[in-house]
Design a protein around this motif. Structure first.
Motif, PDB file in Angstrom:
ATOM      1  N   GLY A  29       0.595  -0.986   0.056  1.00 20.60           N
ATOM      2  CA  GLY A  29      -0.024   0.401   0.119  1.00 20.60           C
ATOM      3  C   GLY A  29       0.716   1.532  -0.210  1.00 20.60           C
ATOM      4  N   MET A  81      -1.841   4.277  -1.169  1.00 16.88           N
ATOM      5  CA  MET A  81      -2.512   4.701  -0.262  1.00 16.88           C
ATOM      6  C   MET A  81      -2.141   6.535  -0.158  1.00 16.88           C
ATOM      7  N   ASN A 140      -5.085   8.244   0.005  1.00 16.87           N
ATOM      8  CA  ASN A 140      -5.385   9.706   0.503  1.00 16.87           C
ATOM      9  C   ASN A 140      -5.957  11.289  -0.301  1.00 16.87           C
ATOM     10  N   ASN A 196      -7.110  -6.556  -2.315  1.00 13.30           N
ATOM     11  CA  ASN A 196      -6.728  -7.218  -0.789  1.00 13.30           C
ATOM     12  C   ASN A 196      -5.183  -7.933  -1.241  1.00 13.30           C
ATOM     13  N   ASN A 248      -3.141  -9.087   1.001  1.00 14.29           N
ATOM     14  CA  ASN A 248      -2.191  -9.606   1.828  1.00 14.29           C
ATOM     15  C   ASN A 248      -2.584 -10.333   2.564  1.00 14.29           C
ATOM     16  N   GLN A 290       9.670   1.966   8.401  1.00 10.62           N
ATOM     17  CA  GLN A 290       8.312   1.896   8.074  1.00 10.62           C
ATOM     18  C   GLN A 290       7.474   1.981   6.889  1.00 10.62           C
ATOM     19  N   ARG A 299       6.087  -2.552   5.064  1.00 15.46           N
ATOM     20  CA  ARG A 299       4.936  -2.205   4.503  1.00 15.46           C
ATOM     21  C   ARG A 299       5.784  -2.941   2.522  1.00 15.46           C
ATOM     22  N   SER A 337      -8.158   5.074   5.585  1.00 21.50           N
ATOM     23  CA  SER A 337      -6.729   4.479   5.859  1.00 21.50           C
ATOM     24  C   SER A 337      -6.848   3.750   7.050  1.00 21.50           C
ATOM     25  N   VAL A 393       4.341   0.312  10.996  1.00 18.49           N
ATOM     26  CA  VAL A 393       4.268   1.110  10.177  1.00 18.49           C
ATOM     27  C   VAL A 393       3.476   2.133  10.212  1.00 18.49           C
ATOM     28  N   CYS A 394       3.715   2.967   9.136  1.00 14.29           N
ATOM     29  CA  CYS A 394       2.121   3.845   8.878  1.00 14.29           C
ATOM     30  C   CYS A 394       0.967   4.062   8.742  1.00 14.29           C
ATOM     31  N   CYS A 452      -1.052   5.650   8.087  1.00 16.01           N
ATOM     32  CA  CYS A 452      -1.748   6.513   6.707  1.00 16.01           C
ATOM     33  C   CYS A 452      -1.724   5.774   5.694  1.00 16.01           C
ATOM     34  N   LEU A 453      -0.584   4.825   5.480  1.00 17.30           N
ATOM     35  CA  LEU A 453      -0.605   3.906   4.015  1.00 17.30           C
ATOM     36  C   LEU A 453      -1.544   2.590   4.070  1.00 17.30           C
ATOM     37  N   VAL A 454      -1.641   2.608   5.374  1.00 19.32           N
ATOM     38  CA  VAL A 454      -2.911   0.868   5.604  1.00 19.32           C
ATOM     39  C   VAL A 454      -3.877   0.918   5.772  1.00 19.32           C
ATOM     40  N   LEU A 455      -4.624   0.229   4.054  1.00 16.00           N
ATOM     41  CA  LEU A 455      -5.996   0.065   3.877  1.00 16.00           C
ATOM     42  C   LEU A 455      -6.875  -0.565   5.288  1.00 16.00           C
ATOM     43  N   GLN A 463      -7.277  -3.592   5.228  1.00 25.07           N
ATOM     44  CA  GLN A 463      -5.956  -4.876   5.044  1.00 25.07           C
ATOM     45  C   GLN A 463      -6.242  -5.640   6.840  1.00 25.07           C
TER      46      GLN A 463
END
Ligand SMILES: Cc1cc2nc3c(=O)[nH]c(=O)nc-3n(C[C@H](O)[C@H](O)[C@H](O)COP(=O)(O)OP(=O)(O)OC[C@H]3O[C@@H](n4cnc5c(N)ncnc54)[C@H](O)[C@@H]3O)c2cc1C
Ligand code: FES
Ligand code: FES
Lengths: 260, 155
Positions: free
Chosen positions: A28, A32, A36, A47, A49, A98, A102, B21, B56-57, B59-62, B65
């Motif tokens: 993401g 994302m 956003n 998805n 994941n 971070q 991911r 997010s 993790v951030c 804001c970048l994880v749906l 998810q």
């Protein structure tokens, strides 16, 4: 918008075929940002994941098969880092902890940015992208998989399932130019391996990946050969002239490192 | 869509827009406003959380998810009566000015000390490289992490 969350690879491929409009999302870290900022408006999201098959890696033949969902953090440590030092070095330069926890190799390839840091080391390694659909799997060399700036050879019903590559067994390295150590998009970057054949590929200096090779005996002129193969542009991060110069300097430094 | 997330060990449910997010879901739907929203593009780290124990951030994880997964936010690290050792060290060393970056930095520092109990300055710098602070100049933040480490925060 719908979120489709398959629990196995076969389910993911079936959903991909039935819903080609669904945008795959793995780590993401690219997708994302688009959502956003209201820049991307996918009809649906796929998805990935929960598809464990994509997170696996294993020795395969005389090389390795690395799942598309393997992260930079995984590439930077353990056996993968020992077998693929240049790819591990490139992974260490990506974003921040971070982001590396991911972000994935498969996502980097699909995004196909000229600045994608995994791409130069994969090109030097002669890696192949495994693309799979319900019709079956095919393998495409990385340099052919990236067909242009942010364009790739994936068919509408295909997913990237893995990368295939062999350890070079010779000295190799990755170098990247940017304004600070963390969190930079490469101004330019370079991967080199130095066996009987010298092999180099650069990032942020051509619309598509380019592999430059020469016999080891040509080490003295190799930096100029690599710089001549680049087709950089002027943009906010640097000028074409600077990039071409930097690539020559990086190649010289990489060879000093590898041939020492 | 409905998602089920375990936040700080407590099963929680929320109705989410499909493209939203995890950060938005935590702050606006699940009642955990501790994680901050500054950039929404992975650059600042103020939204740092642990997803299944991995930094993790958010804001970048749906949000979708995180369905079926574990999330640890700053609210899960300590209580007002009993601060997490990293939080206590931030207070004592004066590592907090406006405080906007603090939740993310505390989560990232606590994650580092879980993995490396006695980190070098280079290891601290690397581990916190995804967290921006516009106020402190980082010196006191480093002091805080060293202080927490010296008290065995990671043990
Ligand atoms: C703050 C920040 C810093 C960054 N720094 C760097 C950096 O230093 N170097 C760098 O190279 N990149 C960087 N990136 C970009 C990004 O992290 C990488 O491109 C990453 O590898 C993307 O992987 P992902 O799994 O997060 O992809 P996602 O965001 O999930 O997906 C990216 C693209 O790939 C597609 N996709 C994902 N998986 C598959 C699959 N299995 N099959 C088909 N398509 C798929 C998606 O549909 C999407 O188009 C950064 C991003 C951020 C937000
Ligand atoms: S808000 Fe997520 S990194 Fe800035
Ligand atoms: S204390 Fe203000 S941003 Fe860090």
């Amino acid at each position: 918008m719908d979120v489709l969350t398959p629990r196995s690879l076969s389910e993911a491929l079936a959903l991909r075929e039935a819903h080609p409009e669904a945008l795959p999302i793995q780590g993401g870290t690219d997708v994302m940002v688009g959502l956003n900022f209201d820049r991307a408006h996918p009809a649906a999201l796929l998805n990935l994941n929960e598809v464990v098959e994509l997170r696996e890696w294993a020795p395969s033949g005389d090389g390795y098969r690395i799942g598309a969902g393997v992260t930079y953090a995984e590439m930077m440590s353990g056996p993968l880092a020992a077998e693929f030092p240049a790819l591990a070095e490139a992974s260490r330069t990506v974003g921040s902890p971070q982001i590396r926890n991911r972000g994935t190799i498969g996502g980097n390839l699909a995004t196909a940015s000229p600045a994608g840091d995994s791409i130069p080391p994969l090109v030097v390694a002669g890696a192949e992208v495994e693309c799979t659909s319900v019709r079956g799997a095919r393998r495409i060399p990385v340099a052919d998989f990236v067909t242009g700036v942010k364009r790739n050879a994936l068919a509408a019903d295909e997913l990237i399932t893995a990368i295939h590559l062999r350890p070079s067994g010779v000295a190799e390295t990755f170098l990247k130019v940017g304004p600070r150590n963390a969190m930079v998009i490469a101004v330019c970057s370079l991967a080199v391996s130095a066996g009987d054949e010298l092999r180099a590929a650069f990032g942020s200096a051509s619309p598509r990946p380019v592999l430059v090779t020469a016999p080891r005996g040509e080490a003295a002129t190799f930096p100029a050969q690599v710089a001549a193969a680049a087709s950089p542009i002027d943009d906010v991060r640097g000028t074409a002239t600077y990039r071409r110069h930097a690539i020559e300097v990086l190649t010289r430094r990489a060879l000093e490192r590898c041939l020492a | 869509m409905r998602i089920n997330v375990r936040v700080n060990g407590v099963p929680s449910e929320a109705d989410c827009w499909e493209g939203e997010s995890l950060l938005f879901a935590l702050r606006e739907k699940l009642g955990f406003p501790g994680s901050k929203n500054a950039c929404e593009q992975g650059e600042c780290g103020s939204c740092s959380v642990l997803l299944d124990g991995v930094l993790v951030c958010a804001c970048l994880v749906l949000a979708a998810q995180a369905d079926g997964h574990d999330v640890t936010t700053i609210e899960g690290l300590g209580t007002e009566e009993e601060l997490h050792p990293v939080q206590a060290a931030f207070v004592e060393t004066g590592a907090v000015q406006c405080g906007f970056c603090t939740p993310g930095l505390v989560v990232a520092a606590a994650d580092l000390l879980e993995r490396v109990s006695d980190p070098s300055d280079d290891e601290i710098r690397e581990a916190l490289s995804g967290n921006l602070c516009r106020c402190t100049g980082y010196v006191k933040i480093f002091e805080a992490v060293r202080l927490a480490a010296s008290r065995g925060a990671g043990a």
